[in-house]
Design a protein around this motif. Structure first.
Motif, mmCIF file in Angstrom:
data_model
loop_
_atom_site.group_PDB
_atom_site.id
_atom_site.type_symbol
_atom_site.label_atom_id
_atom_site.label_comp_id
_atom_site.label_asym_id
_atom_site.label_seq_id
_atom_site.Cartn_x
_atom_site.Cartn_y
_atom_site.Cartn_z
ATOM 1 N N ASP A 55 12.736 44.543 60.339
ATOM 2 C CA ASP A 55 12.014 43.720 59.373
ATOM 3 C C ASP A 55 12.271 44.122 57.927
ATOM 4 O OD1 ASP A 55 10.954 42.234 61.474
ATOM 5 O OD2 ASP A 55 9.270 43.620 61.702
ATOM 6 N N VAL A 56 13.019 45.192 57.729
ATOM 7 C CA VAL A 56 13.523 45.542 56.394
ATOM 8 C C VAL A 56 14.858 44.809 56.285
ATOM 9 C CG1 VAL A 56 14.359 47.362 54.863
ATOM 10 C CG2 VAL A 56 12.410 47.797 56.382
ATOM 11 N N VAL A 57 14.834 43.691 55.622
ATOM 12 C CA VAL A 57 16.030 42.850 55.548
ATOM 13 C C VAL A 57 16.843 43.233 54.321
ATOM 14 C CG1 VAL A 57 16.865 40.484 55.277
ATOM 15 C CG2 VAL A 57 15.034 40.988 56.896
ATOM 16 N N LYS A 58 18.095 43.588 54.584
ATOM 17 C CA LYS A 58 19.013 43.964 53.512
ATOM 18 C C LYS A 58 19.575 42.690 52.883
ATOM 19 C CE LYS A 58 21.227 46.274 56.717
ATOM 20 N NZ LYS A 58 22.157 47.117 57.486
ATOM 21 N N VAL B 252 20.488 40.419 56.187
ATOM 22 C CA VAL B 252 20.781 41.045 57.475
ATOM 23 C C VAL B 252 19.622 41.969 57.861
ATOM 24 C CG1 VAL B 252 22.417 42.521 58.711
ATOM 25 C CG2 VAL B 252 23.246 40.974 56.944
ATOM 26 N N PRO B 253 19.135 41.882 59.095
ATOM 27 C CA PRO B 253 18.078 42.803 59.537
ATOM 28 C C PRO B 253 18.519 44.261 59.382
ATOM 29 C CG PRO B 253 18.409 41.071 61.169
ATOM 30 C CD PRO B 253 19.531 40.953 60.162
ATOM 31 N N ASP C 118 21.302 36.018 58.632
ATOM 32 C CA ASP C 118 21.535 36.222 60.050
ATOM 33 C C ASP C 118 20.393 35.577 60.825
ATOM 34 O OD1 ASP C 118 23.176 37.654 62.176
ATOM 35 O OD2 ASP C 118 21.113 38.264 62.641
ATOM 36 N N GLU C 119 20.716 34.917 61.916
ATOM 37 C CA GLU C 119 19.731 34.175 62.694
ATOM 38 C C GLU C 119 18.601 35.053 63.225
ATOM 39 O OE1 GLU C 119 22.185 32.448 65.686
ATOM 40 O OE2 GLU C 119 22.337 34.290 66.857
ATOM 41 N N ARG C 120 18.804 36.351 63.301
ATOM 42 C CA ARG C 120 17.794 37.241 63.854
ATOM 43 C C ARG C 120 16.618 37.498 62.923
ATOM 44 N NH1 ARG C 120 22.681 37.938 65.079
ATOM 45 N NH2 ARG C 120 23.340 38.149 67.232
ATOM 46 N N VAL C 121 16.686 37.033 61.674
ATOM 47 C CA VAL C 121 15.542 37.228 60.776
ATOM 48 C C VAL C 121 14.454 36.182 61.004
ATOM 49 C CG1 VAL C 121 16.980 38.304 59.003
ATOM 50 C CG2 VAL C 121 16.410 35.902 58.793
ATOM 51 N N ARG C 122 14.786 35.103 61.679
ATOM 52 C CA ARG C 122 13.815 34.018 61.872
ATOM 53 C C ARG C 122 12.612 34.471 62.700
ATOM 54 N NH1 ARG C 122 17.892 29.225 63.580
ATOM 55 N NH2 ARG C 122 18.300 30.771 65.180
ATOM 56 N N GLY C 123 11.473 33.805 62.439
ATOM 57 C CA GLY C 123 10.300 33.965 63.278
ATOM 58 C C GLY C 123 9.509 35.241 63.070
ATOM 59 N N ARG C 124 9.682 35.921 61.947
ATOM 60 C CA ARG C 124 8.970 37.180 61.724
ATOM 61 C C ARG C 124 8.598 37.326 60.266
ATOM 62 N NH1 ARG C 124 13.785 40.284 64.131
ATOM 63 N NH2 ARG C 124 12.430 42.068 64.142
ATOM 64 N N GLU C 125 7.730 38.270 59.975
ATOM 65 C CA GLU C 125 7.495 38.635 58.585
ATOM 66 C C GLU C 125 8.534 39.686 58.240
ATOM 67 O OE1 GLU C 125 3.748 39.383 55.953
ATOM 68 O OE2 GLU C 125 4.312 41.307 56.860
ATOM 69 N N LEU D 271 14.865 29.169 50.140
ATOM 70 C CA LEU D 271 16.165 29.575 49.624
ATOM 71 C C LEU D 271 17.297 28.651 50.070
ATOM 72 C CD1 LEU D 271 15.740 33.399 50.265
ATOM 73 C CD2 LEU D 271 15.727 32.255 48.027
ATOM 74 N N GLU D 272 16.958 27.633 50.880
ATOM 75 C CA GLU D 272 17.955 26.704 51.424
ATOM 76 C C GLU D 272 19.091 27.479 52.086
ATOM 77 O OE1 GLU D 272 19.125 23.870 48.419
ATOM 78 O OE2 GLU D 272 17.040 23.373 47.963
ATOM 79 N N ALA D 273 18.707 28.485 52.867
ATOM 80 C CA ALA D 273 19.681 29.376 53.484
ATOM 81 C C ALA D 273 20.429 28.716 54.631
ATOM 82 C CB ALA D 273 18.970 30.625 54.009
ATOM 83 N N THR D 274 21.678 29.084 54.763
ATOM 84 C CA THR D 274 22.463 28.780 55.950
ATOM 85 C C THR D 274 22.155 29.886 56.941
ATOM 86 O OG1 THR D 274 24.212 27.768 54.637
ATOM 87 C CG2 THR D 274 24.810 28.530 56.866
ATOM 88 N N VAL D 275 21.697 29.517 58.138
ATOM 89 C CA VAL D 275 21.300 30.507 59.132
ATOM 90 C C VAL D 275 22.314 30.483 60.273
ATOM 91 C CG1 VAL D 275 19.478 31.247 60.702
ATOM 92 C CG2 VAL D 275 18.877 30.186 58.508
ATOM 93 N N ALA D 276 22.872 31.648 60.590
ATOM 94 C CA ALA D 276 23.901 31.740 61.624
ATOM 95 C C ALA D 276 23.990 33.176 62.128
ATOM 96 C CB ALA D 276 25.258 31.307 61.054
ATOM 97 N N ASP D 277 24.732 33.368 63.194
ATOM 98 C CA ASP D 277 25.005 34.700 63.716
ATOM 99 C C ASP D 277 26.106 35.324 62.856
ATOM 100 O OD1 ASP D 277 25.586 36.989 65.149
ATOM 101 O OD2 ASP D 277 26.386 35.942 66.889
#
Length: 155
Positions: free
Chosen positions: A40-43, A59-60, A112-119, A142-148
């Motif tokens: 949850d510390v997103v770089k 990135v997580p 990165d798609e893994r940041v979704r769904g969390r604080e 942020l109108e982010a593009t979310v992907a792996d």
């Protein structure tokens, strides 16, 4: 407290918390100081596609950028990491404080798609300051593009 990052997240209209903590020397220390798990510390990493073309990559904390995946997503054959002075010139922030919120230029964001769904917590524009936000709300704002675009960090 006010700075460009806090003003930027406030202007986005999303809910946020400011988390102030002392100096940290690692992601594990940052997570402990912020009261969150390491992922949850997103770089926020600034990458350069061309001389004056940058992206923010979120990135997580327990992962690293997958350069092949990121190049494929962006349709480029080369991406580089700018030096600290160039990153500051491009964003207005020093390394360790970078966030897309309130950046001097609103570079496109890839998450990165893994940041979704969390604080998550992001850089807060100053050392020892983080912004805690809903990842989903931040990605929309942020109108982010979310992907792996990441791989597990090797220990």
């Amino acid at each position: 407290m006010s700075n460009a990052a806090i003003d930027g997240v406030a202007a986005s209209g999303i809910a946020y918390r400011i988390v102030e903590h002392g100096p940290v020397r690692s992601l594990a220390e940052a997570a402990a100081a912020r009261g969150v798990a390491v992922p949850d510390v997103v770089k926020t990493i600034v990458v350069r596609l061309a001389d004056d073309d940058f992206r923010f990559v979120l990135v997580p904390g327990d992962r690293v950028i997958s350069w092949p995946k990121l190049r494929a997503l962006l349709g480029v054959s080369r991406i580089s990491m700018p030096d600290a002075a160039t990153a500051k010139a491009a964003t207005g922030y020093e390394r360790g404080t970078i966030t897309p919120f309130g950046s001097t230029t609103a570079w496109p964001v890839v998450a990165d798609e893994r940041v979704r769904g969390r604080e998550i917590t992001l850089g807060g524009g100053a050392h020892g300051v983080a912004l805690a936000v809903s990842a989903d709300a931040a990605l929309v704002a942020l109108e982010a593009t979310v992907a792996d675009v990441s791989d597990p960090e090797e220990s």
